[in-house]
Design an enzyme around this catalytic site. Structure first.
Site, short mmCIF file in Angstrom:
data_model
loop_
_atom_site.label_atom_id
_atom_site.label_comp_id
_atom_site.label_asym_id
_atom_site.label_seq_id
_atom_site.Cartn_x
_atom_site.Cartn_y
_atom_site.Cartn_z
N HIS A 1 0.87 -1.18 0.00
CA HIS A 1 0.00 0.00 0.00
C HIS A 1 0.92 1.24 0.00
CE1 HIS A 1 -2.74 2.97 1.89
NE2 HIS A 1 -3.73 2.18 1.53
N ASP B 1 3.26 -4.08 8.08
CA ASP B 1 2.03 -3.32 7.88
C ASP B 1 0.90 -4.31 8.13
OD1 ASP B 1 -0.30 -2.33 6.84
OD2 ASP B 1 0.59 -1.51 5.02
N GLN C 1 -4.40 -4.89 7.35
CA GLN C 1 -5.42 -5.85 6.92
C GLN C 1 -5.35 -7.17 7.71
OE1 GLN C 1 -7.83 -5.05 5.00
NE2 GLN C 1 -7.06 -3.25 3.91
N LYS D 1 -10.50 -0.39 10.77
CA LYS D 1 -10.72 -1.59 9.96
C LYS D 1 -11.09 -2.79 10.84
CE LYS D 1 -7.27 -0.28 6.46
NZ LYS D 1 -8.07 0.29 5.39
N CYS E 1 -4.97 2.40 -3.46
CA CYS E 1 -3.73 2.98 -2.91
C CYS E 1 -2.57 1.99 -3.04
CB CYS E 1 -3.88 3.42 -1.46
SG CYS E 1 -5.17 4.64 -1.25
#
Ligand code: C6P
Length: 409
Positions: A121, A198, A201, A224, A365
């Site tokens: 991302h 990261d 998600q 999220k 993104c």
């Protein structure tokens, strides 16, 4: 197995009508919906004990401080981290930028290499581009295979003694690919490199244990994972955190201040200058309670079940749409990107919206992946969470069929 029908009762927005149809919300990778418990925590804070933290001796401030810090403890426990290694941020982007601006600026030097992947991302790409340009480091990228996995056969070529940092997403927001971060971290450490994950998600959808992975930095966002927007967390291994300098300076992050100098507060408060996002941090704590109650193993198992179902029923449309990502649902999250050479993804998104179905269309993104590696202008993306059902997947399939008819395909 989770019961999505029971879970749905906690989410008032799922009863909203869009263009006269009941909302089918399949844009969870962008942001999730919020249960009553989280909404109630927010209003309870503002109604009953709105106050600043770490400052007051009065009852409201003491309660706000207790709630704010007890949320930190819950969140830290959720990823198996010590609570003094967990910094509140605005979200994943903010967390990664903090690492780049503090640790990165001071530790990454000319000649060093930063190893990323083609599926990052922009939040885990642009901060490193800026840093590399400033400090004279080089960026390298693990390629993505045809099926949508990382090409790990390249890892021992790309990972060298010059690599200072490996920064990788644990789950792709476009392909859903779950990357073997623990193994990559082991190899990075063996060569003296640091490892950033990261987890935007992954933390919302699967069990994540920073101790087990062994990573040095891990960032994620509240919005999220059933929590409010504007709050997120950054885990940093204690030994590293102790060497880092704060990026923002002002109230609360200092211990003693004279006219000419200041000393820093304890960890992690030293990285949280100014009045923090109190209500949203406390409400993230409630979202963590909600997910903990369900059990993250159960969350992952349910999403795997729903993804298996979705991939199976979507097969019927494979003449008209290309579906991206690893076919094996155990190696991916509940994210399905698809593309029709005949109908622009934005048109698909607009037609589905008229039927009450919310998906995302665009580059997500991740332009180097979508426009570059996949060579597409955009994809349409459906992403699921604990409250989505097989019936909703069927509605997606029906609506895609209607979309094809609408465009005379
Ligand atoms: N992806 C999506 O629709 P923030 O915006 O800071 O909460 O999260 C940024 C981010 C970082 N990494 C990954 C893998 C992400 O998926 C995201 C957010 C959203 O895919 C919005 S672009």
């Amino acid at each position: 197995m989770l019961n999505p029908k029971e879970i749905r009762k906690d989410f008032p927005i799922l009863n909203v009508n869009v263009h006269g149809k009941q909302l089918v919300y399949l844009d969870n990778a962008a942001t999730s919906q919020k249960p009553n418990q989280v909404i109630d925590t927010l209003t309870a804070y503002y109604r009953n004990y709105n106050s600043n933290v770490h400052r007051g001796v009065h009852t409201l401030s003491i309660k706000a401080t207790e709630q704010y810090e007890s949320a930190r403890e819950k969140i830290a426990k959720f990823i198996n981290a010590p609570s003094d290694s967990l910094i509140y941020t605005k979200g994943t982007t903010d967390g990664i930028n903090l690492v780049a601006h503090s640790w990165g600026l001071e530790n990454i030097e000319s000649g060093d290499e930063i190893l990323l992947t083609e599926m990052e991302h922009h939040s885990n790409l642009v901060p490193w581009q800026i840093l590399a340009e400033k400090n004279g480091a080089t960026l390298k990228f693990i390629p993505v295979t045809e099926s949508g996995a990382l090409d790990l056969s390249q890892l021992n070529i790309l990972l060298t003694s010059k690599t200072k940092l490996v920064a990788i997403t644990q789950m792709s927001n476009v392909l859903g690919t779950i990357n073997p971060v623990k193994e990559i971290c082991r190899q990075a450490h063996a060569l003296g490199a640091y490892m950033l994950i990261d987890a935007a998600q992954s933390v919302p959808h699967m069990p994540v244990d920073v101790e087990d992975i062994g990573c040095d930095f891990l960032a994620f966002s509240s919005h999220k994972m059933l929590g409010p927007t504007g709050i997120g967390c950054l885990y940093i291994k204690k030994a590293i955190l102790e060497t880092m300098n704060p990026v923002n300076h002002g109230g609360d992050m200092v211990k003693e201040v004279t006219l000419n100098q200041a000393t820093w507060n304890d960890l992690p408060i030293r990285f949280e200058a100014g009045t923090p996002n109190i209500a949203d941090a406390i409400a993230l704590g409630t979202a963590i309670d909600y997910l903990t109650e369900l059990g993250m193993d159960q969350v992952q198992a349910y999403e795997e079940h729903l993804t298996t179902y979705a991939l199976d029923v979507l097969k019927g449309l494979s003449e008209d749409f290309i579906f991206y990502g690893i076919p094996d649902p155990t190696k991916r999250g509940a994210i399905i990107s698809f593309y029709s050479p005949e109908i622009h993804p934005h048109d698909i998104g607009t037609v589905l919206d008229r039927q009450g179905i919310a998906i995302r269309a665009g580059h997500h993104c991740a332009m180097p992946l979508v426009n570059g590696r996949l060579g597409l202008p955009a994809t349409a993306r459906a992403s699921f969470y604990i409250y989505n059902t097989e019936e909703e997947v069927d509605m997606l399939v029906d609506s895609l069929k209607k979309t094809l008819q609408y465009f005379n395909r």
